[in-house]
Design an enzyme around this catalytic site. Structure first.
Site, PDB file in Angstrom:
ATOM      1  N   HIS A  96       0.845  -1.195   0.000  1.00 57.52           N
ATOM      2  CA  HIS A  96       0.000   0.000   0.000  1.00 57.52           C
ATOM      3  C   HIS A  96       0.877   1.241   0.000  1.00 57.52           C
ATOM      4  O   HIS A  96       1.835   1.350   0.763  1.00 57.52           O
ATOM      5  CB  HIS A  96      -0.923   0.031   1.213  1.00 57.52           C
ATOM      6  CG  HIS A  96      -1.826   1.234   1.226  1.00 57.52           C
ATOM      7  ND1 HIS A  96      -2.811   1.428   0.272  1.00 57.52           N
ATOM      8  CD2 HIS A  96      -1.868   2.323   2.030  1.00 57.52           C
ATOM      9  CE1 HIS A  96      -3.434   2.566   0.515  1.00 57.52           C
ATOM     10  NE2 HIS A  96      -2.868   3.134   1.566  1.00 57.52           N
ATOM     11  N   SER A  97       0.546   2.198  -0.873  1.00 56.43           N
ATOM     12  CA  SER A  97       1.239   3.475  -0.973  1.00 56.43           C
ATOM     13  C   SER A  97       2.721   3.218  -1.259  1.00 56.43           C
ATOM     14  O   SER A  97       3.049   2.581  -2.258  1.00 56.43           O
ATOM     15  CB  SER A  97       1.015   4.280   0.311  1.00 56.43           C
ATOM     16  OG  SER A  97       1.370   5.626   0.138  1.00 56.43           O
ATOM     17  N   MET A  98       3.633   3.680  -0.421  1.00 55.90           N
ATOM     18  CA  MET A  98       5.046   3.388  -0.651  1.00 55.90           C
ATOM     19  C   MET A  98       5.272   1.894  -0.821  1.00 55.90           C
ATOM     20  O   MET A  98       6.085   1.462  -1.644  1.00 55.90           O
ATOM     21  CB  MET A  98       5.882   3.915   0.521  1.00 55.90           C
ATOM     22  CG  MET A  98       7.371   3.627   0.391  1.00 55.90           C
ATOM     23  SD  MET A  98       8.350   4.080   1.861  1.00 55.90           S
ATOM     24  CE  MET A  98       8.163   2.591   2.847  1.00 55.90           C
ATOM     25  N   SER A 124      -1.597  -1.004  -4.224  1.00 56.58           N
ATOM     26  CA  SER A 124      -2.706  -0.275  -3.613  1.00 56.58           C
ATOM     27  C   SER A 124      -2.309   1.160  -3.274  1.00 56.58           C
ATOM     28  O   SER A 124      -1.228   1.399  -2.722  1.00 56.58           O
ATOM     29  CB  SER A 124      -3.137  -1.002  -2.333  1.00 56.58           C
ATOM     30  OG  SER A 124      -4.023  -0.233  -1.559  1.00 56.58           O
TER      31      SER A 124
END
Length: 250
Positions: A96-98, A124
């Site tokens: 998720h994200s990074m 994500s």
């Protein structure tokens, strides 16, 4: 019975609910400033033959006194090395994200260095690496970083007014954002792993065309699912998200 492959990667990996004889594993990589505990509720929603393994970044929680990793190549190399003993059965990657960008770099290394293709990469809350917009690092003040932290209660925020506590938490946040802000690959090579991208429709940092550009980074199947919500859409949407992930794992 202790899974010795997980034991060997203990510094980097956490299993909340061991699954002896698991048929597959789901490797989960947290967001900037995040920790393995973000995924602690997920195993209950996964198939009984799937083991969730969460990645533990240094510089937070029980790795608080370890130095953060400040370069993407170094972080991806270390995680890939930790996963090497787990290549005895199929695995998928969720970030998720990074964590989505880190997951892509790990998938690329697993394929290039070990001839191992993850079953799927779930990206994500992140634009594709070659389509991510530049952000002025000066705009990331400590207050902005704290505002972007997920799961803070009013009590947590009040506690962060304590300078000593802030300095325990903020180094990992600063390091993670410096890492991801510097990660701007111009021509990232595609992997042979299918990619599924997830995003929140109201996430200001994820323009849909840039999320769809994850399709450029696989030589096989790509699909996209958009959920209601903003950057941390996956928290209220956990049941629906895990149902979707389960369907794709099978």
């Amino acid at each position: 019975m202790i899974d010795t492959s997980i034991e060997r990667g203990a510094a980097w990996l956490r299993v909340f609910a061991p699954v002896p004889g698991a048929r597959r594993r789901l490797i989960c990589l947290p967001h900037a400033g995040g920790a393995a505990g973000f995924f602690r509720t997920w195993p209950a929603r996964l198939p009984v033959d799937t083991e969730l393994v969460a990645v533990r970044y240094p510089g937070r929680q029980d790795r608080l006194h370890e130095a953060c990793v400040s370069h993407m190549d170094d972080l991806a190399d270390l995680i890939t090395e930790a996963l090497e003993p787990l290549l005895d059965r199929p695995l998928s990657l969720f970030g998720h994200s990074m964590g989505a960008s880190v997951a892509y770099e790990v998938a690329r290394r697993l394929e290039q260095r070990h001839g191992f293709r993850p079953d799927r990469l779930f990206a994500s809350g992140r634009e594709a690496p070659h389509r991510t917009r530049d952000i002025d690092p000066a705009s990331r003040t400590d207050e902005v970083l704290i505002d972007e932290m997920h799961g803070l209660t009013d009590t947590d925020r009040a506690a962060l007014a304590d300078p000593e506590l802030r300095e325990l938490i903020l180094p990992a946040l600063r390091s993670d954002y410096a890492l991801i802000d510097a990660y701007r690959p111009a021509n990232p090579p595609p992997v042979s792993t299918p990619i599924t991208a997830y995003t929140g429709i109201s996430d200001p940092g994820c323009a849909l065309p840039a999320v769809r550009a994850w399709a450029d980074l696989t030589t096989t199947d790509f699909d996209l699912r958009v959920f209601p919500g903003a950057h941390f859409f996956l928290v209220p949407a956990e049941p629906e998200l895990l149902t979707d992930i389960t369907r794709r794992l099978r």
